[in-house]
Design a protein around this motif. Sequence first.
Motif, mmCIF file in Angstrom:
data_model
loop_
_atom_site.group_PDB
_atom_site.id
_atom_site.type_symbol
_atom_site.label_atom_id
_atom_site.label_comp_id
_atom_site.label_asym_id
_atom_site.label_seq_id
_atom_site.Cartn_x
_atom_site.Cartn_y
_atom_site.Cartn_z
ATOM 1 N N ASP A 168 0.521 10.505 8.245
ATOM 2 C CA ASP A 168 -0.518 10.823 9.308
ATOM 3 C C ASP A 168 -1.629 11.037 8.430
ATOM 4 O O ASP A 168 -2.962 10.908 8.850
ATOM 5 C CB ASP A 168 -0.106 11.748 10.124
ATOM 6 C CG ASP A 168 0.860 11.318 11.286
ATOM 7 O OD1 ASP A 168 0.878 10.081 11.376
ATOM 8 O OD2 ASP A 168 1.757 12.184 11.856
ATOM 9 N N GLN A 169 -1.591 11.976 7.379
ATOM 10 C CA GLN A 169 -2.771 12.473 6.428
ATOM 11 C C GLN A 169 -3.557 11.413 6.032
ATOM 12 O O GLN A 169 -4.762 11.476 5.907
ATOM 13 C CB GLN A 169 -2.378 13.576 5.680
ATOM 14 C CG GLN A 169 -3.255 14.359 4.973
ATOM 15 C CD GLN A 169 -4.051 15.150 5.908
ATOM 16 O OE1 GLN A 169 -3.578 15.765 6.758
ATOM 17 N NE2 GLN A 169 -5.289 15.614 5.509
ATOM 18 N N ILE A 170 -2.953 10.322 5.466
ATOM 19 C CA ILE A 170 -3.471 9.062 4.689
ATOM 20 C C ILE A 170 -4.210 8.495 5.753
ATOM 21 O O ILE A 170 -5.202 7.835 5.361
ATOM 22 C CB ILE A 170 -2.494 8.386 4.147
ATOM 23 C CG1 ILE A 170 -1.678 9.051 2.884
ATOM 24 C CG2 ILE A 170 -2.890 6.902 3.635
ATOM 25 C CD1 ILE A 170 -0.598 8.522 2.201
ATOM 26 N N THR B 247 0.849 -1.251 0.028
ATOM 27 C CA THR B 247 -0.125 -0.083 -0.004
ATOM 28 C C THR B 247 0.894 1.302 -0.134
ATOM 29 O O THR B 247 2.093 1.117 0.329
ATOM 30 C CB THR B 247 -0.883 0.057 1.238
ATOM 31 O OG1 THR B 247 -0.105 0.142 2.435
ATOM 32 C CG2 THR B 247 -1.826 -1.147 1.461
ATOM 33 N N GLU B 248 0.157 2.410 -0.332
ATOM 34 C CA GLU B 248 0.847 3.613 -0.337
ATOM 35 C C GLU B 248 1.786 3.906 1.187
ATOM 36 O O GLU B 248 2.909 4.388 1.097
ATOM 37 C CB GLU B 248 -0.056 4.804 -0.916
ATOM 38 C CG GLU B 248 0.938 6.042 -0.759
ATOM 39 C CD GLU B 248 -0.210 7.185 -1.185
ATOM 40 O OE1 GLU B 248 0.482 8.275 -1.460
ATOM 41 O OE2 GLU B 248 -1.424 6.935 -1.749
ATOM 42 N N VAL B 249 0.959 3.378 2.146
ATOM 43 C CA VAL B 249 1.188 3.856 3.566
ATOM 44 C C VAL B 249 2.506 2.891 3.913
ATOM 45 O O VAL B 249 3.780 3.467 4.309
ATOM 46 C CB VAL B 249 0.506 3.583 4.537
ATOM 47 C CG1 VAL B 249 0.955 3.723 6.042
ATOM 48 C CG2 VAL B 249 -0.905 4.552 4.520
ATOM 49 N N GLU B 250 2.787 1.634 3.397
ATOM 50 C CA GLU B 250 3.725 0.638 3.510
ATOM 51 C C GLU B 250 4.946 1.230 2.821
ATOM 52 O O GLU B 250 6.138 1.099 3.324
ATOM 53 C CB GLU B 250 3.302 -0.574 3.198
ATOM 54 C CG GLU B 250 2.574 -1.628 3.994
ATOM 55 C CD GLU B 250 1.911 -2.786 3.296
ATOM 56 O OE1 GLU B 250 1.433 -3.517 3.978
ATOM 57 O OE2 GLU B 250 1.991 -2.675 2.084
ATOM 58 N N ASN C 201 -7.425 10.187 6.788
ATOM 59 C CA ASN C 201 -8.711 9.965 5.590
ATOM 60 C C ASN C 201 -9.257 8.542 5.584
ATOM 61 O O ASN C 201 -10.169 8.492 4.993
ATOM 62 C CB ASN C 201 -7.655 10.267 4.126
ATOM 63 C CG ASN C 201 -7.533 11.678 4.374
ATOM 64 O OD1 ASN C 201 -8.071 12.698 4.868
ATOM 65 N ND2 ASN C 201 -6.504 12.111 3.303
ATOM 66 N N TYR C 202 -8.599 7.568 6.325
ATOM 67 C CA TYR C 202 -9.294 6.377 6.204
ATOM 68 C C TYR C 202 -10.095 6.292 7.285
ATOM 69 O O TYR C 202 -10.913 6.284 8.005
ATOM 70 C CB TYR C 202 -8.104 5.206 6.292
ATOM 71 C CG TYR C 202 -7.288 4.940 5.280
ATOM 72 C CD1 TYR C 202 -8.144 4.570 3.967
ATOM 73 C CD2 TYR C 202 -6.083 4.916 5.244
ATOM 74 C CE1 TYR C 202 -7.447 4.138 2.762
ATOM 75 C CE2 TYR C 202 -5.317 4.394 4.272
ATOM 76 C CZ TYR C 202 -5.948 4.468 3.063
ATOM 77 O OH TYR C 202 -5.168 3.817 1.860
#
Length: 57
Positions: A51-53, A9-12, A56-57
Motif C-alpha cells: 500500500d505504501q509503495i 517489480t518490487e510490488v509484484e 508513492n507512485y
Amino acid sequence: MFGLFKKKTEVERLQEKYKELLEKSHKVSHSNRTEADKLMAQADEIAQKIDQIKKNY
C-alpha cells in the motif's frame, strides 16, 4: 514471449510473498493457530508495504 525476460517489480514480488504467506497461514491454521497468527502478521506487514509503495507512485 517477450515477457520472459521482464524483471518483476518490487510490488509484484511483494504480492507473491503475500500470497504465499496467506496460503501457508491457512494450511497451518488447522493444526497450529499461534504459527498461523504469526504468518498472518507477516502477511499484513507486506500488505502495508504494498500500500505504501502504491501511494508513492
